[in-house]
Design a protein around this motif. Structure first.
Motif, short mmCIF file in Angstrom:
data_model
loop_
_atom_site.label_atom_id
_atom_site.label_comp_id
_atom_site.label_asym_id
_atom_site.label_seq_id
_atom_site.Cartn_x
_atom_site.Cartn_y
_atom_site.Cartn_z
N GLN A 58 0.84 -1.20 0.00
CA GLN A 58 0.00 0.00 0.00
C GLN A 58 0.87 1.25 0.00
OE1 GLN A 58 -3.35 -0.28 -0.13
NE2 GLN A 58 -3.29 -2.52 0.08
N ASP A 59 0.22 2.39 -0.30
CA ASP A 59 0.88 3.66 -0.07
C ASP A 59 0.46 4.19 1.29
OD1 ASP A 59 -1.49 5.48 -0.35
OD2 ASP A 59 -1.47 4.73 -2.40
N LEU A 60 1.01 5.34 1.70
CA LEU A 60 0.78 5.84 3.06
C LEU A 60 -0.69 6.19 3.31
CD1 LEU A 60 3.90 8.12 3.60
CD2 LEU A 60 3.46 5.87 4.59
N LEU A 61 -1.44 6.55 2.27
CA LEU A 61 -2.86 6.88 2.45
C LEU A 61 -3.75 5.66 2.25
CD1 LEU A 61 -3.31 10.37 0.73
CD2 LEU A 61 -3.00 9.84 3.15
N SER A 62 -3.49 4.88 1.23
CA SER A 62 -4.37 3.73 0.94
C SER A 62 -4.34 2.69 2.05
CB SER A 62 -3.99 3.09 -0.40
OG SER A 62 -2.72 2.45 -0.31
N ALA A 63 -3.25 2.65 2.83
CA ALA A 63 -3.15 1.67 3.91
C ALA A 63 -4.29 1.84 4.91
CB ALA A 63 -1.79 1.81 4.62
N ALA A 64 -4.62 3.10 5.24
CA ALA A 64 -5.72 3.34 6.19
C ALA A 64 -7.05 2.85 5.62
CB ALA A 64 -5.80 4.82 6.52
N LEU A 65 -7.27 3.13 4.33
CA LEU A 65 -8.50 2.69 3.68
C LEU A 65 -8.57 1.17 3.61
CD1 LEU A 65 -11.07 3.34 2.04
CD2 LEU A 65 -9.63 3.56 0.01
N HIS A 66 -7.44 0.54 3.32
CA HIS A 66 -7.38 -0.92 3.23
C HIS A 66 -7.69 -1.58 4.57
CE1 HIS A 66 -6.05 -4.82 1.73
NE2 HIS A 66 -5.24 -4.94 2.77
N LEU A 67 -7.10 -1.09 5.64
CA LEU A 67 -7.34 -1.66 6.97
C LEU A 67 -8.79 -1.46 7.39
CD1 LEU A 67 -4.07 -0.53 8.78
CD2 LEU A 67 -4.60 -2.81 7.91
N PHE A 76 -11.40 -1.21 5.45
CA PHE A 76 -12.27 -2.03 4.61
C PHE A 76 -12.17 -3.51 4.97
CE2 PHE A 76 -13.22 -4.39 0.69
CZ PHE A 76 -14.50 -3.94 0.45
N MET A 77 -10.97 -4.00 5.21
CA MET A 77 -10.78 -5.43 5.47
C MET A 77 -11.12 -5.81 6.91
SD MET A 77 -9.89 -6.54 2.53
CE MET A 77 -9.15 -8.16 2.74
N GLY A 78 -11.03 -4.86 7.85
CA GLY A 78 -11.37 -5.15 9.24
C GLY A 78 -10.46 -6.21 9.83
N SER A 79 -11.07 -7.12 10.59
CA SER A 79 -10.30 -8.18 11.25
C SER A 79 -10.32 -9.48 10.45
CB SER A 79 -10.84 -8.43 12.66
OG SER A 79 -10.66 -7.29 13.47
N LYS A 80 -10.38 -9.35 9.12
CA LYS A 80 -10.34 -10.54 8.27
C LYS A 80 -9.07 -11.33 8.51
CE LYS A 80 -10.93 -12.01 3.47
NZ LYS A 80 -11.20 -11.56 2.07
N HIS A 81 -7.97 -10.61 8.78
CA HIS A 81 -6.69 -11.24 9.12
C HIS A 81 -6.23 -10.67 10.46
CE1 HIS A 81 -6.58 -12.84 5.07
NE2 HIS A 81 -6.72 -11.62 4.59
N PRO A 82 -5.52 -11.47 11.27
CA PRO A 82 -5.04 -10.95 12.57
C PRO A 82 -3.99 -9.86 12.42
CG PRO A 82 -4.18 -13.16 12.14
CD PRO A 82 -5.22 -12.89 11.09
N SER A 83 -3.24 -9.87 11.31
CA SER A 83 -2.24 -8.83 11.05
C SER A 83 -2.09 -8.67 9.54
CB SER A 83 -0.89 -9.18 11.69
OG SER A 83 -0.37 -10.38 11.12
N TYR A 84 -1.51 -7.54 9.15
CA TYR A 84 -1.33 -7.24 7.74
C TYR A 84 0.12 -6.83 7.50
CZ TYR A 84 -6.43 -7.21 7.44
OH TYR A 84 -7.75 -7.58 7.50
N GLU A 85 0.84 -7.66 6.77
CA GLU A 85 2.23 -7.34 6.43
C GLU A 85 2.27 -6.78 5.03
OE1 GLU A 85 6.69 -9.40 6.27
OE2 GLU A 85 4.93 -10.58 6.86
N MET A 86 2.98 -5.68 4.86
CA MET A 86 3.01 -5.00 3.57
C MET A 86 4.25 -4.14 3.46
SD MET A 86 0.17 -2.01 4.35
CE MET A 86 -1.03 -3.19 5.00
N ALA A 87 4.53 -3.70 2.24
CA ALA A 87 5.49 -2.62 2.02
C ALA A 87 4.69 -1.34 1.86
CB ALA A 87 6.33 -2.90 0.78
N ASN A 120 -17.75 2.62 10.38
CA ASN A 120 -17.18 1.79 9.32
C ASN A 120 -15.65 1.72 9.38
OD1 ASN A 120 -19.78 3.24 8.04
ND2 ASN A 120 -19.64 1.14 7.30
N ASN A 121 -15.10 1.76 10.60
CA ASN A 121 -13.65 1.62 10.82
C ASN A 121 -12.85 2.77 10.22
OD1 ASN A 121 -14.45 -0.91 11.84
ND2 ASN A 121 -13.95 -1.95 9.93
N LEU A 122 -13.44 3.92 10.09
CA LEU A 122 -12.73 5.05 9.49
C LEU A 122 -11.63 5.56 10.41
CD1 LEU A 122 -15.76 7.02 8.03
CD2 LEU A 122 -14.10 5.64 6.80
N PRO A 123 -10.53 6.08 9.84
CA PRO A 123 -9.42 6.58 10.66
C PRO A 123 -9.74 7.96 11.24
CG PRO A 123 -8.92 6.85 8.33
CD PRO A 123 -10.21 6.11 8.40
#
Length: 390
Positions: free
Chosen positions: A272-281, A283-294, A345-348
């Motif tokens: 993700q980029d620095l902004l899309s990361a917030a939107l991604h988290l 939207f996905m919620g707790s689908k995964h316990p953690s999210y590893e990315m660059a 809706n999990n907004l930052p």
């Protein structure tokens, strides 16, 4: 001439002071009068962030074109009372009398013929009674079936309506506007989703400077957010970006840096980029316990960023208290925090980005939030708020 030069210098200094006062007066006033931000102690939590959906296409087939009703009314048909049908009693005396009259009138026929006529009359009456009973039984038997069908339809409608309301509460808003405090200045983040594409912007004007970041790409329920471009458009939208990251998912590479000096970096699904990361988290919620990315800025790639849910706290936004969970990624001397509000809706509602020696660090705190045109957090002018800075 000596006094004239002094006068010119004094006038110049006074002009600069007046201009600075004009630019900084409002932010300084807001800083001293805005409510003191408070946060309860971060505590461990078992809360799970709901995974969000996009639109009606993700609903079950039977709900595809059904919209949630503001009011639901269910009518139950009362069970029809059973029809009591009694078998008519044939009066033998009347039958015998009728037979005797017939035998008197047909003297020439004889006793056997008269008896046959009387028997035929009785048989016809019984047939009519039997027909009436059969019809009554059919009416009574059909009534409960109709009632059961109506009741089943009402129950099914109620279940569908409940399911629609549940889906609606997890449906990600397509148009979002969030006003933030950027230290003493204002910032605004907006995003818009159309079909499977999104556009995300963050604008701010600190101390007269113009800041504009843009992120755009794809979004879907399976993979979440997939950025296609991140750009620092601070020089102006009609000019070349200061820095940008262009994602080529077909070749798993990204071009980053200023337009005249870009380099190629590898990318993997989920980056993700620095902004899309917030939107991604969000939207996905707790689908995964953690999210590893660059994470990508317009200038650099930051590998091995792992976002994990670190806890929960109550934030004071203006005069409103909001529960938020902290998704944090920390590596080397860098740290990125996204405070997500489950009720919105999990907004930052708060974002802190510290890139260490690379600079580019900032923190923003929400003061107003609008979801699809509906305000859920409204900014109140400091002079109208009861709570003040000491």
């Amino acid at each position: 001439m000596k006094y004239l030069r002094w006068f010119i210098w004094i006038a110049l200094v006074a002009s600069i002071v007046m201009h600075l006062a004009t630019i900084l007066a409002e932010p300084i006033y807001a800083w001293f009068t805005q409510p003191e931000f408070s946060q309860t102690e971060l505590k461990k939590t078992d809360r799970k962030l709901d995974e969000q959906s996009l639109d009606e296409d993700e609903k079950p087939a039977e709900l595809a074109n059904v919209k949630p009703a503001e009011k639901q009314m269910v009518y139950l048909q009362p069970i029809a009372p059973k029809i009591a049908v009694e078998k008519p009693i044939v009066k033998t005396k009347q039958v015998a009398s009728a037979a005797k009259s017939k035998s008197v009138l047909i003297d020439a026929v004889g006793k056997e013929s008269a008896s046959a006529v009387a028997t035929q009359s009785i048989t016809a009456s019984e047939v009519q009674v039997a027909s009436a009973l059969t019809h009554a039984r059919e009416v009574v038997a059909s009534a409960p079936v109709q009632v059961n069908v109506a009741t089943a339809s009402a129950v099914q409608a109620s279940r569908v309506a409940t399911q629609i309301d549940t889906e609606a509460s997890k449906r990600f808003p397509r148009v979002v506007e969030i006003g933030y405090y950027w230290t003493v200045f204002d910032a605004r983040m907006t995003w818009k989703i159309e079909k499977d594409r999104y556009a995300l912007q963050l604008k701010a004007n600190p101390a007269g400077r113009h800041i504009l970041y843009l992120s755009e790409g794809e979004i879907n329920a399976r993979n979440g957010v997939k950025p296609l471009r991140f750009a620092d458009l601070s020089p102006g939208v009609d000019k070349a970006p200061k820095n940008e990251a262009v994602f080529d998912w077909g070749n798993d590479t990204a071009r980053i840096g200023p337009p005249n000096n870009q380099k190629i970096e590898p990318i993997e699904p989920g980056d993700q980029d620095l902004l899309s990361a917030a939107l991604h988290l969000a939207f996905m919620g707790s689908k995964h316990p953690s999210y590893e990315m660059a994470l990508f800025s317009g200038r650099k790639r930051y590998p091995n960023a792992v976002f994990e849910l670190k806890g929960e706290a109550t934030l004071t936004l203006g005069t409103t208290k909001v529960d938020a969970v902290l998704m944090r990624a920390k590596w080397d001397d860098r740290q990125v925090d996204f405070w997500l509000a489950p009720q919105w809706n999990n907004l930052p509602v708060k974002m802190s980005i510290n890139l260490g020696k690379d600079g580019g660090s900032f923190e923003v705190l929400a003061k107003e939030v609008s979801l699809d045109g509906r305000k859920v957090l409204e900014w109140i002018a400091p002079r109208d708020q009861q709570q003040r800075r000491p």
